[in-house]
Design a protein around this motif. Structure first.
Motif, PDB file in Angstrom:
ATOM      1  N   ASN A 153      -1.159 -31.148   5.387  1.00  0.00           N
ATOM      2  CA  ASN A 153      -1.164 -31.962   6.613  1.00  0.00           C
ATOM      3  C   ASN A 153      -2.520 -31.904   7.312  1.00  0.00           C
ATOM      4  O   ASN A 153      -3.020 -32.912   7.803  1.00  0.00           O
ATOM      5  CB  ASN A 153      -0.059 -31.514   7.567  1.00  0.00           C
ATOM      6  N   GLU A 154      -3.120 -30.722   7.366  1.00  0.00           N
ATOM      7  CA  GLU A 154      -4.445 -30.582   7.987  1.00  0.00           C
ATOM      8  C   GLU A 154      -5.480 -31.373   7.197  1.00  0.00           C
ATOM      9  O   GLU A 154      -6.307 -32.083   7.776  1.00  0.00           O
ATOM     10  CB  GLU A 154      -4.846 -29.102   8.049  1.00  0.00           C
ATOM     11  N   ARG A 155      -5.424 -31.267   5.869  1.00  0.00           N
ATOM     12  CA  ARG A 155      -6.368 -32.011   5.023  1.00  0.00           C
ATOM     13  C   ARG A 155      -6.208 -33.515   5.216  1.00  0.00           C
ATOM     14  O   ARG A 155      -7.188 -34.247   5.357  1.00  0.00           O
ATOM     15  CB  ARG A 155      -6.151 -31.675   3.540  1.00  0.00           C
ATOM     16  N   THR A 156      -4.965 -33.965   5.242  1.00  0.00           N
ATOM     17  CA  THR A 156      -4.691 -35.392   5.420  1.00  0.00           C
ATOM     18  C   THR A 156      -5.228 -35.875   6.765  1.00  0.00           C
ATOM     19  O   THR A 156      -5.843 -36.942   6.844  1.00  0.00           O
ATOM     20  CB  THR A 156      -3.173 -35.669   5.306  1.00  0.00           C
ATOM     21  N   PHE A 157      -5.029 -35.079   7.817  1.00  0.00           N
ATOM     22  CA  PHE A 157      -5.514 -35.468   9.144  1.00  0.00           C
ATOM     23  C   PHE A 157      -7.034 -35.619   9.142  1.00  0.00           C
ATOM     24  O   PHE A 157      -7.575 -36.613   9.641  1.00  0.00           O
ATOM     25  CB  PHE A 157      -5.062 -34.450  10.200  1.00  0.00           C
ATOM     26  N   VAL A 158      -7.751 -34.646   8.581  1.00  0.00           N
ATOM     27  CA  VAL A 158      -9.219 -34.718   8.540  1.00  0.00           C
ATOM     28  C   VAL A 158      -9.652 -35.950   7.729  1.00  0.00           C
ATOM     29  O   VAL A 158     -10.570 -36.670   8.123  1.00  0.00           O
ATOM     30  CB  VAL A 158      -9.835 -33.421   7.972  1.00  0.00           C
ATOM     31  N   ALA A 199     -11.961 -39.033   8.923  1.00  0.00           N
ATOM     32  CA  ALA A 199     -13.163 -39.376   8.148  1.00  0.00           C
ATOM     33  C   ALA A 199     -13.158 -40.844   7.736  1.00  0.00           C
ATOM     34  O   ALA A 199     -14.200 -41.506   7.734  1.00  0.00           O
ATOM     35  CB  ALA A 199     -13.275 -38.486   6.916  1.00  0.00           C
ATOM     36  N   SER A 200     -11.982 -41.373   7.418  1.00  0.00           N
ATOM     37  CA  SER A 200     -11.895 -42.764   6.944  1.00  0.00           C
ATOM     38  C   SER A 200     -12.263 -43.777   8.023  1.00  0.00           C
ATOM     39  O   SER A 200     -12.533 -44.929   7.729  1.00  0.00           O
ATOM     40  CB  SER A 200     -10.486 -43.060   6.421  1.00  0.00           C
ATOM     41  N   ARG A 201     -12.311 -43.328   9.271  1.00  0.00           N
ATOM     42  CA  ARG A 201     -12.637 -44.219  10.388  1.00  0.00           C
ATOM     43  C   ARG A 201     -14.079 -44.059  10.865  1.00  0.00           C
ATOM     44  O   ARG A 201     -14.500 -44.756  11.781  1.00  0.00           O
ATOM     45  CB  ARG A 201     -11.664 -43.967  11.541  1.00  0.00           C
ATOM     46  N   LEU A 202     -14.819 -43.151  10.261  1.00  0.00           N
ATOM     47  CA  LEU A 202     -16.201 -42.896  10.684  1.00  0.00           C
ATOM     48  C   LEU A 202     -17.190 -43.710   9.857  1.00  0.00           C
ATOM     49  O   LEU A 202     -16.840 -44.240   8.804  1.00  0.00           O
ATOM     50  CB  LEU A 202     -16.521 -41.402  10.523  1.00  0.00           C
ATOM     51  N   ALA A 203     -18.441 -43.743  10.329  1.00  0.00           N
ATOM     52  CA  ALA A 203     -19.522 -44.368   9.562  1.00  0.00           C
ATOM     53  C   ALA A 203     -19.662 -43.614   8.239  1.00  0.00           C
ATOM     54  O   ALA A 203     -19.382 -42.406   8.186  1.00  0.00           O
ATOM     55  CB  ALA A 203     -20.822 -44.301  10.356  1.00  0.00           C
ATOM     56  N   PRO A 204     -20.116 -44.293   7.163  1.00  0.00           N
ATOM     57  CA  PRO A 204     -20.165 -43.655   5.835  1.00  0.00           C
ATOM     58  C   PRO A 204     -20.862 -42.295   5.794  1.00  0.00           C
ATOM     59  O   PRO A 204     -20.333 -41.360   5.187  1.00  0.00           O
ATOM     60  CB  PRO A 204     -20.907 -44.683   4.985  1.00  0.00           C
ATOM     61  N   SER A 256     -18.697 -39.726   7.552  1.00  0.00           N
ATOM     62  CA  SER A 256     -17.496 -39.534   6.754  1.00  0.00           C
ATOM     63  C   SER A 256     -17.770 -38.624   5.560  1.00  0.00           C
ATOM     64  O   SER A 256     -17.014 -37.685   5.288  1.00  0.00           O
ATOM     65  CB  SER A 256     -16.976 -40.888   6.275  1.00  0.00           C
ATOM     66  N   GLU A 257     -18.869 -38.872   4.855  1.00  0.00           N
ATOM     67  CA  GLU A 257     -19.225 -38.051   3.688  1.00  0.00           C
ATOM     68  C   GLU A 257     -19.441 -36.595   4.079  1.00  0.00           C
ATOM     69  O   GLU A 257     -19.004 -35.683   3.380  1.00  0.00           O
ATOM     70  CB  GLU A 257     -20.488 -38.602   3.010  1.00  0.00           C
ATOM     71  N   LYS A 258     -20.127 -36.359   5.205  1.00  0.00           N
ATOM     72  CA  LYS A 258     -20.387 -34.987   5.668  1.00  0.00           C
ATOM     73  C   LYS A 258     -19.062 -34.285   5.994  1.00  0.00           C
ATOM     74  O   LYS A 258     -18.840 -33.142   5.609  1.00  0.00           O
ATOM     75  CB  LYS A 258     -21.305 -34.989   6.895  1.00  0.00           C
ATOM     76  N   LEU A 259     -18.172 -34.997   6.676  1.00  0.00           N
ATOM     77  CA  LEU A 259     -16.893 -34.410   7.062  1.00  0.00           C
ATOM     78  C   LEU A 259     -16.056 -34.085   5.823  1.00  0.00           C
ATOM     79  O   LEU A 259     -15.472 -33.002   5.715  1.00  0.00           O
ATOM     80  CB  LEU A 259     -16.140 -35.361   8.000  1.00  0.00           C
ATOM     81  N   LEU A 260     -16.022 -34.992   4.849  1.00  0.00           N
ATOM     82  CA  LEU A 260     -15.244 -34.755   3.627  1.00  0.00           C
ATOM     83  C   LEU A 260     -15.849 -33.622   2.801  1.00  0.00           C
ATOM     84  O   LEU A 260     -15.126 -32.834   2.180  1.00  0.00           O
ATOM     85  CB  LEU A 260     -15.134 -36.038   2.798  1.00  0.00           C
ATOM     86  N   SER A 261     -17.168 -33.514   2.825  1.00  0.00           N
ATOM     87  CA  SER A 261     -17.848 -32.423   2.125  1.00  0.00           C
ATOM     88  C   SER A 261     -17.490 -31.087   2.777  1.00  0.00           C
ATOM     89  O   SER A 261     -17.188 -30.104   2.093  1.00  0.00           O
ATOM     90  CB  SER A 261     -19.357 -32.653   2.154  1.00  0.00           C
ATOM     91  N   PRO A 300     -14.560 -39.455  17.489  1.00  0.00           N
ATOM     92  CA  PRO A 300     -14.109 -40.535  18.388  1.00  0.00           C
ATOM     93  C   PRO A 300     -12.662 -40.996  18.162  1.00  0.00           C
ATOM     94  O   PRO A 300     -12.237 -41.992  18.715  1.00  0.00           O
ATOM     95  CB  PRO A 300     -15.105 -41.661  18.110  1.00  0.00           C
ATOM     96  N   PHE A 301     -11.915 -40.275  17.337  1.00  0.00           N
ATOM     97  CA  PHE A 301     -10.508 -40.604  17.099  1.00  0.00           C
ATOM     98  C   PHE A 301      -9.692 -39.338  17.270  1.00  0.00           C
ATOM     99  O   PHE A 301     -10.195 -38.237  17.078  1.00  0.00           O
ATOM    100  CB  PHE A 301     -10.315 -41.150  15.670  1.00  0.00           C
ATOM    101  N   GLU A 302      -8.425 -39.507  17.626  1.00  0.00           N
ATOM    102  CA  GLU A 302      -7.543 -38.353  17.747  1.00  0.00           C
ATOM    103  C   GLU A 302      -6.190 -38.717  17.175  1.00  0.00           C
ATOM    104  O   GLU A 302      -5.883 -39.890  16.970  1.00  0.00           O
ATOM    105  CB  GLU A 302      -7.409 -37.902  19.198  1.00  0.00           C
TER     106      GLU A 302
END
Length: 124
Positions: free
Chosen positions: A9-14, A18-23, A26-31, A67-69
């Protein structure tokens, strides 16, 4: 408290954030997510600190939310906000659950999760 793997659930939330951020963001967050471990800070699990393998946090103080919650219901149906924080270098830092009713977090109902854009601060 002990460090542990992130829950699905935590992974899915992050990933949803990430899917809503600039590329690039998003890449940094997923990394960060790929090499992060979780360390609960409070007994009810409402604050989770992330540790990223190989990353030393600077001593700079501060954090900011993305910028999203998330919004979801607690086990008793009360509303809960889910905030994801980054450190001053914009690296994954914390996950915080804010229960708007009295009492401790009981057990977030992840099936009720909605991602919303955070309202902009009012400018005067």
């Amino acid at each position: 408290m002990m460090r542990r793997e992130l829950t699905e659930n935590e992974r899915t939330f992050v990933r949803l954030i990430a899917s809503r951020l600039a590329p690039e963001e998003s890449e940094k967050l997923l990394s960060d997510l790929a090499s992060a471990r979780a360390e609960p800070q409070l007994e009810d699990g409402s604050l989770i600190l992330f540790h990223i393998d190989g990353y030393e946090r600077s001593t700079a103080i501060g954090q900011h939310t993305f910028p999203f919650e998330g919004r979801l219901a607690d086990a008793d149906g009360e509303p809960v906000s889910v905030l994801l924080f980054a450190d001053p270098a914009n690296r994954l830092l914390e996950l915080e659950f804010i229960r708007w009713a009295d009492g401790q977090l009981q057990g977030p109902n992840w099936a009720s999760l909605q991602i919303v854009e955070k309202p902009s601060p009012v400018k005067k």
